[in-house]
Design a protein around this motif. Structure first.
Motif, PDB file in Angstrom:
ATOM      1  N   ASN A 141       0.784  -1.232   0.000  1.00 40.03           N
ATOM      2  CA  ASN A 141       0.000   0.000   0.000  1.00 40.03           C
ATOM      3  C   ASN A 141       0.817   1.284   0.000  1.00 40.03           C
ATOM      4  O   ASN A 141       0.278   2.354  -0.250  1.00 40.03           O
ATOM      5  N   TYR A 153       3.461   4.039   2.127  1.00 37.41           N
ATOM      6  CA  TYR A 153       3.462   4.589   3.486  1.00 37.41           C
ATOM      7  C   TYR A 153       2.127   5.242   3.848  1.00 37.41           C
ATOM      8  O   TYR A 153       1.548   4.934   4.890  1.00 37.41           O
ATOM      9  N   GLU A 154       1.648   6.144   3.002  1.00 40.71           N
ATOM     10  CA  GLU A 154       0.466   6.927   3.346  1.00 40.71           C
ATOM     11  C   GLU A 154      -0.771   6.059   3.522  1.00 40.71           C
ATOM     12  O   GLU A 154      -1.612   6.323   4.378  1.00 40.71           O
ATOM     13  N   ASP A 155      -0.901   5.024   2.699  1.00 41.94           N
ATOM     14  CA  ASP A 155      -2.113   4.205   2.717  1.00 41.94           C
ATOM     15  C   ASP A 155      -1.993   2.982   3.613  1.00 41.94           C
ATOM     16  O   ASP A 155      -2.854   2.097   3.579  1.00 41.94           O
ATOM     17  N   MET A 156      -0.936   2.906   4.402  1.00 39.09           N
ATOM     18  CA  MET A 156      -0.838   1.855   5.418  1.00 39.09           C
ATOM     19  C   MET A 156      -1.285   2.465   6.750  1.00 39.09           C
ATOM     20  O   MET A 156      -0.642   3.344   7.300  1.00 39.09           O
ATOM     21  N   HIS A 157      -2.425   1.998   7.233  1.00 33.66           N
ATOM     22  CA  HIS A 157      -3.022   2.597   8.429  1.00 33.66           C
ATOM     23  C   HIS A 157      -2.790   1.693   9.642  1.00 33.66           C
ATOM     24  O   HIS A 157      -2.996   0.474   9.580  1.00 33.66           O
ATOM     25  N   LEU A 158      -2.381   2.299  10.719  1.00 31.60           N
ATOM     26  CA  LEU A 158      -2.095   1.533  11.929  1.00 31.60           C
ATOM     27  C   LEU A 158      -3.334   0.803  12.441  1.00 31.60           C
ATOM     28  O   LEU A 158      -3.227  -0.308  12.972  1.00 31.60           O
ATOM     29  N   ASP A 159      -4.497   1.405  12.285  1.00 26.66           N
ATOM     30  CA  ASP A 159      -5.730   0.737  12.726  1.00 26.66           C
ATOM     31  C   ASP A 159      -5.933  -0.578  11.975  1.00 26.66           C
ATOM     32  O   ASP A 159      -6.369  -1.580  12.571  1.00 26.66           O
ATOM     33  N   HIS A 160      -5.633  -0.573  10.686  1.00 25.30           N
ATOM     34  CA  HIS A 160      -5.775  -1.806   9.899  1.00 25.30           C
ATOM     35  C   HIS A 160      -4.755  -2.853  10.336  1.00 25.30           C
ATOM     36  O   HIS A 160      -5.057  -4.055  10.361  1.00 25.30           O
ATOM     37  N   LYS A 168      -2.304   0.630  19.623  1.00 26.65           N
ATOM     38  CA  LYS A 168      -1.410   1.717  19.239  1.00 26.65           C
ATOM     39  C   LYS A 168      -0.372   1.970  20.329  1.00 26.65           C
ATOM     40  O   LYS A 168       0.756   2.357  20.034  1.00 26.65           O
ATOM     41  N   LYS A 187       4.529   5.785  13.623  1.00 28.50           N
ATOM     42  CA  LYS A 187       4.402   5.097  12.341  1.00 28.50           C
ATOM     43  C   LYS A 187       5.712   5.155  11.559  1.00 28.50           C
ATOM     44  O   LYS A 187       6.111   4.177  10.918  1.00 28.50           O
TER      45      LYS A 187
END
Length: 203
Positions: free
Chosen positions: A26, A28-35, A44, A54
């Motif tokens: 994905n 960097y920007e589209d890798m979400h910690l929530d996912h 977190k 992150k």
């Protein structure tokens, strides 16, 4: 009661493995910690306690990915091979690492994110390419000490020249033009040519 160091280490390993897959897929920007947390569990707070943020996780993922990819090279024992068979095995392992799909994706990720994170290029080079060259230099230095190779040139310089012959052109084309990975017959011919060229010039 806090979890044991072994449990924490296992959780970090699982998180790095999952995060590496998500960053590679994905960016960097589209890798979400929530996912990521949904996928492997945790929180977190765990990420912040172990990776700071992150960006720290991203740096750890690059180092982890390089370490995983380079395991076949790390396992190369110079004492197990003669000069020619050792160079051939070194070349084969290095080419397999270089042209592995995960390696190609990692290169693309580093190139894409380097402007946003200038330091990530140095992290990648230190954990990836420089390790490869050190391993090759270690093998060449051992062969020099045994009298199988000339000592007129430093092992590190010879390692750079040798590995450069192995994947010359392949990596650039796969990164920029979408060229498929070359087949076994072609890569075997490349390895044979590189080893023969190296030995005829230096043996």
């Amino acid at each position: 009661m806090p979890p044991s160091p072994r449990v924490v280490a296992k959780k970090k390993q699982n998180m790095l493995k999952a995060a590496s897959e998500m960053f590679l897929a994905n960016g960097y920007e589209d890798m979400h910690l929530d996912h990521l947390i949904e996928k492997v569990g945790g929180s977190k707070a765990f990420i912040y306690n172990n990776f700071e943020n992150k960006q720290g996780l991203f740096i750890a993922v690059v180092e982890y990915s390089c370490s995983e990819l380079l395991q076949p090279l790390e396992g190369l024992d110079p004492a197990e091979f003669t000069l020619e068979t050792g160079l051939t095995e070194l070349a084969r392992r290095y080419l397999n690492v270089s042209l592995d799909q995960r390696s190609i994706m990692l290169h693309r990720l580093i190139i894409a994110e380097r402007l946003q994170f200038p330091e990530i290029g140095a992290v990648f080079n230190n954990a990836g390419p420089r390790v490869s060259f050190r391993i090759a230099a270690r093998f060449i230095a051992a062969q020099q000490e045994m009298g199988n190779l000339s000592e007129r040139r430093p092992a590190a310089d010879l390692a750079t020249i040798f590995l450069g012959m192995i994947n010359a052109g392949y990596l650039t084309q796969m990164l920029t033009s979408g060229m498929s990975r070359p087949g076994t017959e072609e890569t075997d011919a490349r390895i044979s040519l590189a080893v023969d060229t190296f030995l005829n010039g230096l043996a």
